[in-house]
Design a protein around this motif. Structure first.
Motif, PDB file in Angstrom:
ATOM      1  N   PRO A   1       0.765  -1.303  -0.104  1.00 14.31           N
ATOM      2  CA  PRO A   1       0.069  -0.045   0.277  1.00 14.31           C
ATOM      3  C   PRO A   1       0.893   1.229  -0.025  1.00 14.31           C
ATOM      4  N   GLN A   2       1.909   1.394   0.939  1.00 15.24           N
ATOM      5  CA  GLN A   2       2.751   2.360   0.958  1.00 15.24           C
ATOM      6  C   GLN A   2       3.574   2.591  -0.524  1.00 15.24           C
ATOM      7  N   MET A   3       3.983   1.509  -0.939  1.00 12.81           N
ATOM      8  CA  MET A   3       4.639   1.834  -2.502  1.00 12.81           C
ATOM      9  C   MET A   3       3.531   2.114  -3.498  1.00 12.81           C
ATOM     10  N   GLY A   4       2.580   1.756  -3.393  1.00 10.23           N
ATOM     11  CA  GLY A   4       1.458   2.273  -4.267  1.00 10.23           C
ATOM     12  C   GLY A   4       1.134   3.815  -4.261  1.00 10.23           C
ATOM     13  N   ILE A   5       1.080   4.167  -2.995  1.00 10.99           N
ATOM     14  CA  ILE A   5       0.982   5.539  -2.487  1.00 10.99           C
ATOM     15  C   ILE A   5       2.093   6.446  -3.092  1.00 10.99           C
ATOM     16  N   LEU A   6       3.228   5.879  -2.872  1.00 11.34           N
ATOM     17  CA  LEU A   6       4.342   6.690  -3.340  1.00 11.34           C
ATOM     18  C   LEU A   6       4.584   6.774  -4.861  1.00 11.34           C
ATOM     19  N   ILE A   7       4.006   5.676  -5.587  1.00  7.43           N
ATOM     20  CA  ILE A   7       3.858   5.659  -7.037  1.00  7.43           C
ATOM     21  C   ILE A   7       2.903   6.851  -7.504  1.00  7.43           C
ATOM     22  N   LEU A   8       1.966   6.778  -6.640  1.00  9.20           N
ATOM     23  CA  LEU A   8       0.978   7.707  -7.234  1.00  9.20           C
ATOM     24  C   LEU A   8       1.329   9.149  -6.846  1.00  9.20           C
ATOM     25  N   ARG A   9       2.256   9.327  -5.925  1.00  6.92           N
ATOM     26  CA  ARG A   9       2.491  10.860  -5.795  1.00  6.92           C
ATOM     27  C   ARG A   9       3.635  10.913  -6.663  1.00  6.92           C
ATOM     28  N   ASP A  10       4.598  10.163  -7.085  1.00  5.23           N
ATOM     29  CA  ASP A  10       5.502  10.276  -8.178  1.00  5.23           C
ATOM     30  C   ASP A  10       5.069  10.471  -9.424  1.00  5.23           C
ATOM     31  N   GLY A  11       3.845   9.723  -9.651  1.00  6.90           N
ATOM     32  CA  GLY A  11       3.253  10.080 -11.055  1.00  6.90           C
ATOM     33  C   GLY A  11       2.465  11.259 -11.321  1.00  6.90           C
ATOM     34  N   LEU A  12       1.933  11.950 -10.027  1.00  6.12           N
ATOM     35  CA  LEU A  12       1.443  12.930 -10.113  1.00  6.12           C
ATOM     36  C   LEU A  12       2.416  14.219 -10.213  1.00  6.12           C
ATOM     37  N   LEU A  13       3.526  14.047  -9.768  1.00  8.43           N
ATOM     38  CA  LEU A  13       4.680  15.211  -9.877  1.00  8.43           C
ATOM     39  C   LEU A  13       5.052  15.128 -11.547  1.00  8.43           C
ATOM     40  N   ILE A  14       5.010  13.642 -12.090  1.00  9.81           N
ATOM     41  CA  ILE A  14       5.238  13.956 -13.582  1.00  9.81           C
ATOM     42  C   ILE A  14       4.114  14.475 -14.439  1.00  9.81           C
ATOM     43  N   VAL A  15       2.852  14.267 -13.953  1.00  7.20           N
ATOM     44  CA  VAL A  15       1.702  15.047 -14.687  1.00  7.20           C
ATOM     45  C   VAL A  15       1.963  16.493 -14.228  1.00  7.20           C
ATOM     46  N   LEU A  16       2.281  16.949 -13.239  1.00  8.13           N
ATOM     47  CA  LEU A  16       2.319  18.361 -13.016  1.00  8.13           C
ATOM     48  C   LEU A  16       3.577  18.903 -13.709  1.00  8.13           C
ATOM     49  N   MET A  17       4.464  18.513 -13.968  1.00  9.13           N
ATOM     50  CA  MET A  17       5.585  18.581 -14.839  1.00  9.13           C
ATOM     51  C   MET A  17       5.032  18.897 -16.036  1.00  9.13           C
ATOM     52  N   ALA A  18       4.133  18.011 -16.775  1.00  4.92           N
ATOM     53  CA  ALA A  18       3.681  18.135 -17.971  1.00  4.92           C
ATOM     54  C   ALA A  18       2.731  19.466 -18.240  1.00  4.92           C
ATOM     55  N   LEU A  19       2.130  19.513 -16.942  1.00  2.00           N
ATOM     56  CA  LEU A  19       0.913  20.696 -17.097  1.00  2.00           C
ATOM     57  C   LEU A  19       1.755  21.990 -16.854  1.00  2.00           C
ATOM     58  N   CYS A  20       2.797  22.083 -16.051  1.00  2.00           N
ATOM     59  CA  CYS A  20       3.799  23.322 -16.038  1.00  2.00           C
ATOM     60  C   CYS A  20       4.522  23.633 -17.210  1.00  2.00           C
ATOM     61  N   TRP A  21       4.817  22.728 -17.939  1.00  2.00           N
ATOM     62  CA  TRP A  21       5.780  23.049 -19.438  1.00  2.00           C
ATOM     63  C   TRP A  21       5.511  24.068 -20.106  1.00  2.00           C
ATOM     64  N   PRO A  22       6.397  24.990 -20.184  1.00  2.00           N
ATOM     65  CA  PRO A  22       6.228  26.173 -20.899  1.00  2.00           C
ATOM     66  C   PRO A  22       5.602  25.864 -22.424  1.00  2.00           C
ATOM     67  N   ARG A  23       4.665  26.319 -22.537  1.00  2.00           N
ATOM     68  CA  ARG A  23       3.913  26.453 -24.032  1.00  2.00           C
ATOM     69  C   ARG A  23       3.194  27.372 -24.502  1.00  2.00           C
ATOM     70  N   ARG A  24       2.856  27.436 -25.539  1.00  2.00           N
ATOM     71  CA  ARG A  24       2.154  28.386 -26.312  1.00  2.00           C
ATOM     72  C   ARG A  24       0.931  28.979 -25.523  1.00  2.00           C
ATOM     73  N   ALA A  25       0.272  28.153 -25.182  1.00  2.00           N
ATOM     74  CA  ALA A  25      -0.815  28.646 -24.298  1.00  2.00           C
ATOM     75  C   ALA A  25      -0.684  29.198 -23.097  1.00  2.00           C
ATOM     76  N   VAL A  26       0.518  29.059 -22.394  1.00  2.00           N
ATOM     77  CA  VAL A  26       0.896  30.019 -21.272  1.00  2.00           C
ATOM     78  C   VAL A  26       1.126  31.362 -21.939  1.00  2.00           C
ATOM     79  N   ALA A  27       1.792  31.356 -22.851  1.00  2.00           N
ATOM     80  CA  ALA A  27       2.039  32.965 -23.472  1.00  2.00           C
ATOM     81  C   ALA A  27       0.639  33.595 -24.109  1.00  2.00           C
ATOM     82  N   THR A  28      -0.304  32.741 -24.656  1.00  2.00           N
ATOM     83  CA  THR A  28      -1.471  33.298 -25.083  1.00  2.00           C
ATOM     84  C   THR A  28      -2.433  34.004 -23.689  1.00  2.00           C
TER      85      THR A  28
END
Lengths: 409, 613
Positions: free
Chosen positions: A374-401
């Motif tokens: 269970p704890q490994m699963g939570i950690l995997i989820l947390r680290d997965g969320l960080l990867i998603v967060l990185m993708a969301l924050c990535w500088p892109r044209r929409a940010v400039a717009t």
């Protein structure tokens, strides 16, 4: 929003941070057992108060700026732990003010400013009491003020703050490419050379004497971080844990370097790969920013810069071989300031990442060390969320717009 | 033996003499056969006891504490005979005698059940009984006695990838990415059935993993035959369309909307999600290979061969005894392992073999990259990513990778053949390298001689053929030198060690191996594949890329159907070709341009010219 409330928003949010700190956080500290780093910091102060010099007379895993912080903490009146926590409270308030001011400077709506500041003010509750016993809030404050300086076009100040941040913790070195690019875009290379020269000079003034007097100790600090194994909570470790959950891949945990890591050739290889990935990510962020700045109007460069800093912060967590839970506080100032639709998602995912971290740390940490599923699963989820967060924050044209829309509004 | 014969004769004679008197006394008569069996059992017991004494003596001599057996030989045999699986097997395979021995290493009794005449005895079954508690540790029946891979050992091929927690998600991702799930009506199509057929090898694989090869082997033929039929059907359908037949059935509006000759994509995922899925799949596959896999004899062979080449010796006829038949692959198979063997040298034993892991990962990456490039060129970025995901999510490619076999090298040759299909020399070179790796693609030599572009200049046929042959020759030169490293001995060994060995191979992993009485069917099928392989030189008259890929897949499947030793590692051979045929939404084939009708001309010279054209 009420204009008076809007005008004094940084103050109200600082009060919120203060109330959180003296109220629920103290209750949490009293009722939830914590794993504290304060004894380590106090031991450093004790050495220094005995006339010993860090790096030369005793080893220190942190850069010299951290030693200065520990010394100040010890010199100030009161118990070491209480004084340290108070300094971290000041850091939190400083972060809240910087984030709110930066949000305003970026042209965000009052409600959005409030949301950004509130997430920072509530971050000790979201992440847990560990922020009172680590000095990462100081780094968060420095990152936030550096972003404010850039957004308000105080470039020399930004470089000076960066120098201080590098002296406190080495990781802000990763911000140099992004800062260089945005500064070059605004003021050209001569200005960059001057301001970066200030940064280099400040770092050199502190570091060079130490290198001369204690070369082995300074190298020891660097090699300490190079030799560290893949830490248990890193994304690389989460990857190996997912292989363990899925297919029963063998995995072991050992305590070393003041934390728990994964020994063996496999994890070592993963650590190497993750370091390569980190370098590639930092280069990719800088390249993306450069391309976008070339094609975007000048009013968008601040928003793109904030997105790039946020992404770099998250990349440091995602691809670093060490990911201690307190590191998450670094990403908050940047992630809550990303403009556009993705920015709103980023705020939500940041909050989720903090809460999921608290779901295993500190209460389930030793179960994680025992590789409980269970704890490994939570950690995997947390680290997965960080990867998603990185993708969301990535500088892109929409940010400039989005930044253009905010400016025109 | 002399003593045993004497005892048997005496007992038999006594039995014969005593029989009438026993009968008179109303007692059961013991037949000579029963007497022999009884004596044989006694002698086996004596022999086992002697073996145990000898083992104890050896242990004492070696300074070890001798193991004192809990069970006697007879008790172990009795316990073994009670096993239901054994009973089921020997019901159809009568046993003539049993033999038991106590294994010193794990203190288990190995009880063998033997059939056949003394000169040609066959071990029909082996039962392992734990000496400490008399429980059955393992039962091996039929082919499981001789073939370790038939015993269903956990993760024997690829370890972690065999876990259903890995296998089922891979299958789901495969379907999720390739099926148009956002358009449920479009899912009722042949494509859906084709993809399910590809995944249906998993049913056979599941039985194989449970050691039931008499179920797994027949099941493996169902998807093979279905896929073969589908490839032939697609080829015929397109050939008919090219001739103009069947066009009437197509609605007029469909013809009018058909503006692009590029294939479409049934998938629904946006590009960013395709990239994410691909990255996750690669992390899973390569991670499993690095941390939870094994190297089968194929990978071991590659590493040894590379080591031999490095030492200036040809692999053919020079392999060590523990991998005696491992020189059965083409020279490229050993050459590609050389860089990995240099980086991670062979230690003379079958250990972790990191060089084999590296090579297998390279083969996998080459195949995946080839499919991605082929898809990208055919239908754009998303098709490239989709084909790459199809490869990465297909569980049998992961199975091949985790087994660290060389089979993905053939798949890579097929994928890059698709990329270079328009370049005859590239086609020849790719096919030649494929043949140099594993001989199998030789079945495609006539097909790949054809240029799969119906609108190409017909005048350049000879030039293209020469370029194609040139490519094959270059591949032979690039790899063939390995045969000459020890002079001509490697050349003579090459044929017998590769084709000769494979032709005479016996295996229970095909219906031909399990049912030798089907020999005539087997030969007929082989003949059919050879004829089909040659017939494609002329049919279809004008071939396009889809037909080219479909026929290629059909020929490879046909070839696999004839193999005496078939295994799941061979599925990736034809996978790239099938994916290119099945995954994209290919536009219907245009009718081939009809040459303008020449008006009747009495001039014989003009008529001759027209006929030549």
């Amino acid at each position: 929003m009420n204009p008076r409330l809007e005008k004094w928003l940084p103050l109200w949010l600082s009060v919120l941070a203060l109330l959180v700190w003296i109220g629920p956080l103290q209750w949490m500290a009293a009722h939830v057992s914590q794993i504290s780093d304060v004894p380590v910091y106090q031991a450093v102060y004790d050495h220094m108060s005995a006339g010993e010099m860090p790096y030369r007379d005793f080893p220190l895993e942190y850069p010299p700026g951290a030693a200065v912080l520990f010394w100040i903490t010890g010199v100030l009146p009161g118990a070491f732990g209480t004084t340290f926590a108070t300094l971290m409270l000041f850091s939190l308030i400083a972060t809240v003010i910087a984030v709110t001011l930066t949000a305003k400077a970026l042209g965000m709506s009052p409600w959005r400013q409030m949301a950004a500041g509130a997430v920072v003010a509530l971050s000790p509750l979201l992440l847990g009491d560990l922020l009172t016993t680590r000095f990462d809030l100081l780094l968060a404050a420095l990152i936030a003020w550096m972003m404010w300086a850039v957004v308000t076009d105080r470039m020399t100040m930004a470089w000076v703050i960066l120098a201080v941040a590098i002296l406190v913790k080495l990781v802000p070195l990763a911000f140099i490419p992004v800062l260089l690019i945005v500064h070059w875009r605004r003021h050209g290379w001569p200005s960059v050379a001057r301001a970066a020269g200030w940064c280099a000079a400040i770092v050199a003034v502190v570091v060079v004497p130490l290198i001369i007097t204690a070369p082995h100790g300074m190298w020891g600090t660097i090699s300490y971080h190079l030799d560290r194994p893949l830490q248990l909570e890193s994304t690389g470790a989460a990857y190996l844990m997912s292989l363990r959950i899925l297919a029963g891949a063998p995995l072991a945990v050992e305590s070393s370097f003041g934390s728990q890591g994964l020994p063996g050739d496999g994890p070592q290889f993963v650590a190497l790969i993750s370091t390569v990935v980190l370098v590639v990510l930092i280069a990719a962020i800088a390249y993306t920013l450069w391309r976008l700045l070339l094609t975007s109007p000048a009013m968008a460069d601040s928003a793109l810069f904030v997105a790039a800093i946020a992404t770099t912060c998250i990349a440091l967590l995602v691809a670093g071989k060490v990911l201690s839970p307190q590191f998450l506080v670094w990403i908050i100032p940047g992630a809550v300031l990303v403009t556009g639709r993705m920015g709103r998602w980023a705020v939500g995912i940041s909050v989720a990442a903090l809460l999921v971290t608290q779901a295993y740390f500190p209460a389930g940490y030793w179960q994680l060390v025992a590789l409980q599923t269970p704890q490994m699963g939570i950690l995997i989820l947390r680290d997965g969320l960080l990867i998603v967060l990185m993708a969301l924050c990535w500088p892109r044209r929409a940010v400039a717009t989005a930044a253009e829309e905010l400016s025109s509004a | 033996m002399r003593l045993r014969g004497l005892v048997i004769t005496l007992v038999a004679a006594l039995a014969l003499v005593a029989a009438p008197s026993l009968n008179a006394a109303g007692l059961t008569i013991t037949t000579p056969a029963e007497a022999l069996a009884a004596v044989s059992g006694e002698l086996n017991g004596i022999a086992a006891g002697a073996a145990a004494l000898q083992a104890q003596a050896s242990a004492r001599a070696a300074g070890k504490t001798p193991y004192s057996a809990t069970l006697s030989s007879e008790e172990a045999t009795t316990l073994a005979k009670a096993d239901q699986r054994l009973k089921d097997w020997i019901a159809d395979h009568p046993i003539h005698r049993t033999a038991s021995e106590l294994q010193d290493k794990d203190h288990r009794w190995k009880v063998s059940f033997i059939s056949g005449p003394k000169t040609a005895e066959v071990v029909e079954a082996e039962v392992y009984v734990r000496d400490e508690d008399g429980s059955i540790a393992e039962v091996r029946v039929g082919p499981q006695v001789a073939w370790m891979m038939a015993r269903g050992y956990d993760g024997a091929f690829g370890r972690g990838v065999n876990n259903l927690r890995v296998w089922i998600p891979l299958c789901l991702v495969f379907l999720l990415v390739l099926l148009p799930i956002t358009r449920p009506r479009s899912m009722r199509s042949w494509r859906t059935l084709d993809l399910l057929a590809l995944l249906s090898f998993s049913i056979s694989w599941w039985y194989f993993n449970n050691g039931d090869i008499f179920t797994s082997v027949p099941l493996q033929y169902l998807p093979l035959i279905y896929l073969l039929a589908r490839m032939v059907f697609i080829t015929v359908q397109r050939a008919r369309a090219a001739k103009g037949r069947g066009r009437e059935a197509e609605p007029a509006d469909a013809r009018s909307t058909r503006t692009s000759r590029r294939p479409g994509l049934p998938g629904w995922m946006p590009t960013w999600l395709l990239v994410t899925v691909l990255v996750v799949l690669l992390a899973l596959r390569w991670g499993l290979n690095a941390f939870d896999s094994n190297v089968i004899d194929v990978g071991y062979a590659g590493v040894i061969g590379a080591d031999l080449i490095q030492h200036g010796t040809t692999p053919y006829g020079n392999f060590p005894k523990d991998c005696g038949q491992c020189d059965t692959y083409g020279p490229l198979n050993y050459l590609v392992y050389v860089p990995f063997e240099v980086a991670e040298p062979f230690h003379g034993k079958w250990d972790d073999l990191p060089a084999a892991h590296g090579a297998a990962t390279l083969f996998d990456a080459l195949a995946l990259l080839g499919l991605m490039v082929a898809g990208w060129r055919l239908g754009g970025r998303r098709l490239g990513l989709t084909l790459a995901i199809a490869w990465a999510a297909f569980p049998f490619t992961a199975f091949t990778l985790s087994s660290n076999s060389n089979d993905a090298l053939i798949a890579a040759a097929m994928a890059w053949g698709l990329v270079l299909a328009a370049r005859p020399m590239g086609r020849g070179l790719t096919l030649g390298l494929g043949i140099a790796a594993k001989i199998v693609p030789v079945v495609l030599v006539p097909l790949w001689a054809r240029h799969p572009f119906p609108r190409a200049d017909p005048q350049g046929g000879r030039r293209r053929l020469m370029a194609y042959i040139g490519g094959l020759v270059i591949a032979a030169l690039l790899t063939g030198w390995v045969l000459f490293l020890d002079g001509l001995s490697g050349v003579t060994a090459f044929w017998s060690r590769t084709v000769g060995y494979q032709a005479g191979r016996d295996s229970p992993f095909s219906i031909w191996g399990q049912h030798p009485d089907l020999g005539y069917v087997h030969i007929a099928l082989m003949g059919l594949v050879i004829v089909a392989g040659l017939a494609v030189l002329r049919w279809p008259r004008r071939i396009d890329l889809v037909q080219w890929a479909a026929i290629g897949a059909a020929l490879l499947i046909g070839f696999e159907l004839t193999l005496t030793h078939w295994f799941y590692l061979y599925i990736p051979w034809f996978l790239p070709l099938i994916l290119v045929v099945v995954v994209p939404e290919w536009p219907r084939r245009e009718r081939d341009p009809i040459p303008p009708r020449t008006p009747p001309n009495p001039d014989p010279d003009t008529q001759r010219e027209a006929a030549t054209a």
